[in-house]
Design an enzyme around this catalytic site. Structure first.
Site, PDB file in Angstrom:
ATOM      1  N   GLU A  11       1.644 -26.430 -15.217  1.00 36.28           N
ATOM      2  CA  GLU A  11       0.954 -27.993 -15.836  1.00 36.28           C
ATOM      3  C   GLU A  11      -0.655 -27.465 -17.031  1.00 36.28           C
ATOM      4  O   GLU A  11      -0.912 -28.183 -18.278  1.00 36.28           O
ATOM      5  CB  GLU A  11       0.242 -28.701 -14.327  1.00 36.28           C
ATOM      6  CG  GLU A  11       1.591 -28.929 -13.785  1.00 36.28           C
ATOM      7  CD  GLU A  11       1.945 -28.621 -13.177  1.00 36.28           C
ATOM      8  OE1 GLU A  11       2.023 -27.486 -12.871  1.00 36.28           O
ATOM      9  OE2 GLU A  11       3.002 -29.293 -12.491  1.00 36.28           O
TER      10      GLU A  11
ATOM     11  N   HIS B 115       2.735 -37.216  -3.627  1.00 35.05           N
ATOM     12  CA  HIS B 115       3.693 -37.653  -5.288  1.00 35.05           C
ATOM     13  C   HIS B 115       3.139 -38.957  -4.826  1.00 35.05           C
ATOM     14  O   HIS B 115       3.655 -40.067  -5.537  1.00 35.05           O
ATOM     15  CB  HIS B 115       5.210 -37.541  -4.709  1.00 35.05           C
ATOM     16  CG  HIS B 115       5.780 -36.161  -4.896  1.00 35.05           C
ATOM     17  ND1 HIS B 115       6.027 -35.082  -4.406  1.00 35.05           N
ATOM     18  CD2 HIS B 115       6.419 -35.806  -6.578  1.00 35.05           C
ATOM     19  CE1 HIS B 115       6.575 -34.012  -4.986  1.00 35.05           C
ATOM     20  NE2 HIS B 115       7.152 -34.850  -5.727  1.00 35.05           N
TER      21      HIS B 115
END
Lengths: 324, 330
Positions: free
Chosen positions: B63, B132
């Site tokens: 990321e 999540h």
């Protein structure tokens, strides 16, 4: 390799401009004209001088918080660099960036990044953007060996190798990440091994020898520019001064510093040029005086430059004024 | 005669991506699974076949590297759209988002702009558990230098991307996980909408329900229930969390004299706290009741459906908050 005299003197001039800038910066820090963190480059001049000599004017350069020399050689005026360290309006960021954040879009200098390893992904992106637009530029990113412990190191090398991006990774291995020796912080102390593990060809060079640095950089930059994908250069170097002006330097023996000082890249290069009959006293004095005059003029410029008006403080947050 | 078609939120985002890629050769999409897989939430399905690997780039699971690469590519003149699967994963790239994308223009005295768009999914609702499902857009709205937009309607899902790409500064677009499958009618010619400025989604006179993003459908449902009890609630969709449309908030509250802020983030230090403070600072004497907040419970989002649901600002909790203000009882 035989040296071209004009070019050799240019390399010497580059290193001496940096040295003079940094020595004056140290004095001005003691005089409290420069505040905050100040990371000096004294001892490492051959790296910036040698690598930047191998780049084209349009090649992006990404540097770290120890970037005054890179900025100077990339064409930011000593005036703008010095005034920025003073925090004055005449600085390249109007006093918003300071010593650790020098930038210049005209020269494609993207940092001044003060997060260790933070510039590595940006370099990959600059190379990606240039490649996608069909430009033949090579992005050079400078960073210390301490960065090799950051996730962005392996992440960025992986991405650059995977996408064959034109990036030259320049590791300035000065043996200490702030005050922590490489062997105290990384299990694999050979950063070239780490680079090769990500599929990036890597080689080590004596970073105290400006000619060796430039020679290696030219060879590697040509390969990168020719579409060969990223390359990695490790330059063994040493900072003669502390990490920053706040550093009491308790972590390394004085004898070690003295031993490295004997390999001073400027002193060695001067001796070599004299041996080869390329440098006489008068020429040397001329270069010294030229560097001194440039930096003194920059100090005067910084002294005289006004303070940025706090009324402008919220400028440059967004392209257009935005009410938060 | 206006023509509409049935479309999902997911398809609206995909249409916006396709149009952006067609319109500007500098635009490209990169992120985890955006290409061969078709996007973790199937948003970019089909785009790889249409635009090729150069412009629909699958990235490694890195990321920080691919968000940072987006910043670099933007600096080099491209218009990257970076997709980070969920805001939880964006934490791995927070250094690049906060220390570089948001700061470069100011630190460089206006020399460097970062015209980058980062899209990510946010919020609970699919039983994806704590790592999540969080709603952290309010955190990022704390950062000067970023713009944070949250499309809650089909029009915004279709239209905000173009405005974000036209913006010279970094824009974070938060897409609610729960909204992706929702369907509705959208004008055939729907196009760009402004990124900034709140929108009244339902006019009313008795109380302002101030919200954004994935909470909007519940808030509208609550407003419907309240109408059945004689309370006309005005629903204000903030749309953009930074910059925040204080003017629209005050205009609504000045009219209704009451406000409930509904936010799927946690209450402490939430965007709801900021909205509430702005009302207090600017419209205290217009108020007939203290500003109320309905936020997610302050626990990590659990997996089990009924537990997950219990953390959320539900229709019942929103209605109850309004009723506690003493309206709707004659």
């Amino acid at each position: 390799m035989s040296l071209d005299r004009a070019h050799a003197l240019e390399l010497l001039r580059s290193m001496m401009r940096i040295r003079r800038l940094e020595e004056r910066a140290a004095e001005l820090y003691q005089a409290e004209k420069i505040r905050g963190f100040l990371h000096l480059y004294i001892g490492q001049e051959a790296v910036a001088a040698g690598v930047i000599a191998a780049l084209q004017p349009g090649d992006p350069v990404v540097a770290t918080y120890r970037e005054h020399g890179h900025a100077l050689l990339r064409g930011i005026s000593a005036d703008a660099v010095m005034a920025e360290m003073f925090g004055k309006a005449g600085g390249c960021s109007g006093g918003r960036g300071g010593s650790m954040h020098l930038f210049c879009t005209g020269a494609r200098l993207y940092g001044g990044n003060a997060i260790v390893g933070g510039g590595l992904p940006i370099a990959a992106g600059l190379a990606l953007g240039d490649k996608m637009q069909g430009r033949a530029d090579v992005t050079a990113v400078f960073f210390g060996e301490g960065s090799a412990a950051e996730g962005t190191f392996s992440e960025s090398l992986n991405l650059a190798a995977l996408w064959k991006l034109p990036v030259l990774f320049v590791c300035e291995n000065n043996l200490y990440a702030m005050g922590t020796a490489l062997s105290r912080s990384q299990s694999q102390t050979d950063v070239c091994v780490k680079a090769r593990a990500q599929g990036v060809p890597a080689e080590s060079v004596d970073g105290m020898d400006v000619v060796a640095v430039e020679e290696a950089a030219r060879r590697v930059v040509a390969r990168v520019r020719g579409g060969g994908g990223p390359s990695f250069l490790e330059l063994h170097t040493y900072r003669f001064r502390a990490h920053s002006m706040f550093d009491p330097e308790l972590y390394r023996p004085k004898a070690e510093v003295e031993a490295w000082r004997k390999r001073d890249p400027i002193v060695r290069f001067v001796a070599r040029l004299r041996d080869e009959g390329l440098l006489d006293d008068e020429t040397l004095r001329g270069i010294e005086e030229g560097a001194a005059a440039e930096i003194e003029a920059a100090v005067a410029f910084a002294e005289e430059s006004p303070w940025e008006d706090p009324a402008t403080l919220e400028r440059h947050l967004y392209a257009e004024p935005v009410t938060p | 005669m206006s023509t509409t078609r049935r479309i999902t939120y997911r398809e609206a985002v995909r249409e916006a991506l396709r149009e952006a890629l067609q319109r500007d050769p500098r635009v490209f999409l990169m992120g985890e699974d955006v290409g061969a897989y078709g996007g973790c939430f199937a948003v970019s399905k089909g785009l790889l076949a249409e635009f090729g690997e150069e412009r629909i780039r699958d990235t490694p699971l890195s990321e920080a590297a691919f968000v940072g690469a987006g910043i670099g590519a933007a600096l080099a003149g491209m218009r990257p759209i970076v997709e980070v699967m969920t805001v939880n994963f964006a934490l791995l790239a927070l250094d690049q988002i906060v220390n570089n994308a948001a700061l470069l223009r100011h630190m460089s005295g206006g020399q460097l702009g970062v015209p980058l768009v980062i899209r990510m999914a946010t919020g609970p609702g699919r039983q994806l558990a704590a790592q999540h499902s969080h709603s952290l857009e309010g955190w990022l709205a704390h950062i000067p230098g970023l713009k944070v937009a949250v499309p809650a309607t089909l029009e915004d899902a279709r239209g905000m991307l173009a405005a974000a790409l036209a913006d010279p500064d970094p824009v974070l677009l938060f897409e609610s996980i729960r909204l992706y499958p929702t369907a509705g009618d959208l004008a055939v010619d729907a196009g760009a909408v402004p990124l900034e400025g709140a929108a009244v989604r339902r006019p009313g006179r008795d109380v302002s329900l101030v919200t954004y993003g994935g909470a909007l459908p519940r808030v509208l449902e609550a407003a419907g229930q309240l109408a059945g009890r004689g309370v006309e609630a005005e629903v204000l969709d903030l749309r953009c969390l930074r910059p925040l449309d204080t003017h629209a908030i005050l205009a609504s509250v000045t009219k209704t004299r009451r406000a409930v802020v509904i936010d799927e983030g946690w209450r402490s230090g939430s965007l709801a706290a900021e909205v509430s403070a702005r009302i207090m600072e600017n419209a205290f004497y217009e108020l007939d009741a203290p500003v109320a907040r309905v936020c997610s419970l302050e626990v990590p989002v659990p997996y089990a459906r009924h537990l997950e649901e219990a953390t959320l600002p539900t229709v019942e909790r929103i209605v109850a908050a309004v009723e506690e203000m003493g309206i709707g009882h004659g």
